[in-house]
Motif scaffolding. Sequence first.
Motif, mmCIF file in Angstrom:
data_model
loop_
_atom_site.group_PDB
_atom_site.id
_atom_site.type_symbol
_atom_site.label_atom_id
_atom_site.label_comp_id
_atom_site.label_asym_id
_atom_site.label_seq_id
_atom_site.Cartn_x
_atom_site.Cartn_y
_atom_site.Cartn_z
ATOM 1 N N THR A 74 0.890 -1.143 -0.245
ATOM 2 C CA THR A 74 -0.092 -0.028 -0.005
ATOM 3 C C THR A 74 0.803 1.228 -0.073
ATOM 4 N N ASP A 75 2.148 1.033 0.258
ATOM 5 C CA ASP A 75 3.134 2.093 0.191
ATOM 6 C C ASP A 75 3.660 2.247 -1.255
ATOM 7 N N ALA A 76 3.957 3.654 -1.641
ATOM 8 C CA ALA A 76 4.520 3.777 -3.033
ATOM 9 C C ALA A 76 5.886 3.410 -2.961
ATOM 10 N N HIS A 77 6.330 2.455 -3.950
ATOM 11 C CA HIS A 77 7.686 2.161 -4.148
ATOM 12 C C HIS A 77 8.308 2.647 -5.547
ATOM 13 N N LEU A 78 9.344 3.161 -5.445
ATOM 14 C CA LEU A 78 9.920 3.726 -6.599
ATOM 15 C C LEU A 78 11.516 3.507 -6.686
ATOM 16 N N LEU A 79 11.914 3.317 -8.113
ATOM 17 C CA LEU A 79 13.168 3.329 -8.276
ATOM 18 C C LEU A 79 13.782 4.552 -9.054
ATOM 19 N N ILE A 80 14.576 5.185 -8.270
ATOM 20 C CA ILE A 80 14.940 6.541 -8.889
ATOM 21 C C ILE A 80 16.461 6.697 -8.980
ATOM 22 N N ASP A 81 17.083 7.119 -10.302
ATOM 23 C CA ASP A 81 18.083 7.431 -10.515
ATOM 24 C C ASP A 81 18.474 8.798 -10.947
ATOM 25 N N SER A 82 19.515 9.191 -11.468
ATOM 26 C CA SER A 82 19.763 10.608 -11.693
ATOM 27 C C SER A 82 19.081 11.294 -12.908
ATOM 28 N N GLN A 83 18.378 10.283 -13.577
ATOM 29 C CA GLN A 83 17.529 10.832 -14.788
ATOM 30 C C GLN A 83 16.078 10.630 -14.502
#
Length: 765
Positions: free
Chosen positions: A139-148
Amino acid sequence: MSSVFTIESLEMVISGINAGIWDWDFETNKQTWSDRLFELLEYQPDEITPGYENFTEMLVHPDDRVIVRTAINAQLEQNIPYNVQVRLRTKFKGYRYFECCGNAKFIDGKPVRMVGSITDIHERYSLREKLSVVFERSTDAHLLIDSQGVIDCNKAAVTMLRCKDKSELLSIHPAKFSPEFQPDGRRSDEKSLEMDRIAHETGYNRFEWIHRRLDGDEFPVEVTLNPVHVDDKMVLLVVWHDISHRKNAEELIRRNEAMLAESQQLTHSGSWEADLVTNQNYWSDEAFRIFGLEPNSTGPNTELFSKMIHPDDMHLYISHIKDAVNNLNPASFDLRIVLPDGKIKFIHAIGKPFADHTGRVVKLYGAIMDIDAQKKNEQELIKAKEQAEMAAVAKSQFLSTMSHEIRTPMNAVIGFTHLLLQHDPKPEQMEYLNILKFSAENLLVLINDILDFSKIEAGKIEFEEVDFNILVLLENIRSGSIQRADEKGISLELNVDEALNLNVIGDPVRLGQILTNLVSNAVKFTEFGKVTISATIAKRDPDSVTIDFEIQDTGIGIPSEKLDNIFDSFTQATSDTTRKYGGSGLGLTITKRLLELQKSTINLRSKPGEGSAFYFSLTFKLSEKQIPAQTSHSVTDIKSLKGMKVLIVEDNAVNIFLMKNFMKQWEIDYDVAENGLIACEIVQQNDYDLVLMDLQMPEMDGYEATAKIRYLPDPKYAQLPIIALTASAMLDIKDIAFKVGMNDYISKPFTPNELYTKIAAYRKK
């Protein structure tokens, strides 16, 4: 030079990569499985025959068979390499995930042979599946983030940011999901760089952040940053936990605490808690202020608190605390405290015990209220109440005195008028005497109305519970008003049925007063036609009866605009009514109040020029007593009371003269005592059948004289009939008369009939 691997070396390689191999000859349709393949599936070679059909039907999970067949067909028909991940049934561990691979050899476009392997990937697949569940179904938001920007996210992130789908979210730079500034005033783009740096340096970072959805709605989240490697690249795993509910709850708690503190300050009340285990007290800020102390994080210790209780109230405080602890009873009491500056203040304390699972009281909690101003107001109110009571007593005494002073001469006027009427006056004298009698009786009605109204206002009205007959009472009401109706040339009718010839329990005097008032009004305001007294049984139960009464006339009627206030004090229908018909304007007010005190209401219907009808209902208990027939005594019915000896105790010379004339007329032997002191002496010198005792006299009043007579040693004085004579109409005087031992009561002015009836009732048989 080419190398050739031995069978042994190939077996060692296959064993090292934990895989089993198989060989499928399409010309013979025969399959060969390696020993390692059997070992991975936990079967012995003789327990299962290698083959495509056996493999798919016996080992492949039913839900995965289509996958295997489709992949095999794609290999054989389109030369697409066979590679699937499916569940195979092992002998002991049940279904486990395996990767199945294979390649076919073609000759002239036709497959002739196919070899492949199976590899146990269950642990790796299970872990990947779990991670996928965590990632996708959280239910939590999961994101994979890089410099772009965002390189991957779960469904919760799409929902949280209100994007149409995942692709839309991935196309937006993360900075767009933050407002320009955070609550601390810092720019979001600058602060986010710092948060990322801390995460990379420490390997972890957690903080609160305000995010913005795609539609512009802002919301608070708790952000967790974790640097992770994905495809040999360092990225940030970002988790957003929406804390809107928590923040709302915190804001609600903060607001409630502020409101509680504000309300306690406004109402001068404070809350407290006493821990009986640690002896620690906890007070709200206002509790400190009530005690004249500066607010602190905790309350004063028990010893300091005890010293602030007024010494004279310490026993009260201790008794309530003991009762709460020992008996689990809530406490509520007033208490005085001594402030640091020495001033004394009143507080109201309420407390409640709290017991643990063993039943032992471990805490007390409650509230205190500053009631110092209230106590001062109470003292002022008590003082004002005492003054009001003194004024009421003075008013009562004034009414009693004025009643006595007015009614005493009225007694002489009415009494001597009756005497003169009995001595064959001349015709012109008869007319004058009748006018005098009528005027005196009207004046008496006005006096009685004012006194009754005063008694009702003072709450001094009490209702008797005696036995009487409804029909007899109604007949007496008619008889009492028939003369006035005859004089006006109107008829006075009684419309009742024989069912009302029943005995009930109630107050016949007050009912008679109500009916007489209404009948008198009807006769007064009717010039032509008739007045009808009606009564019917509305409801009858085994123990009670409800009767509807109605007094109807054909008189002047009441205008519609006056119907609502006709029952108000001192109010009559029109301005000339009083001048034309007389009256105090209190009769209907008294009638209404008397009915309301008996839980009834009076109703009215009327038309000007056509008449009026007043009606009400009363419920009475049924009586089982046999009530003797009542006869109306008139002056002409009076017989001699010769043989009776009466003592008249009276200080007014005119009344003495009047009483002497009555005694002579009825042939009663009498003596006169001018006050109670003389009466006490004379009553012991003669044998009297009855004492007529005035109440207000010099030297000794009638109350004291009666009490002294009752305490004389001879038992006959305890039985001697004593009738109170008073010109006061106050109810408490009547009560006192009975308390001191009087047998009966007659109020001045009285008619000869009334006096005769009272005396005759005590004549010795």
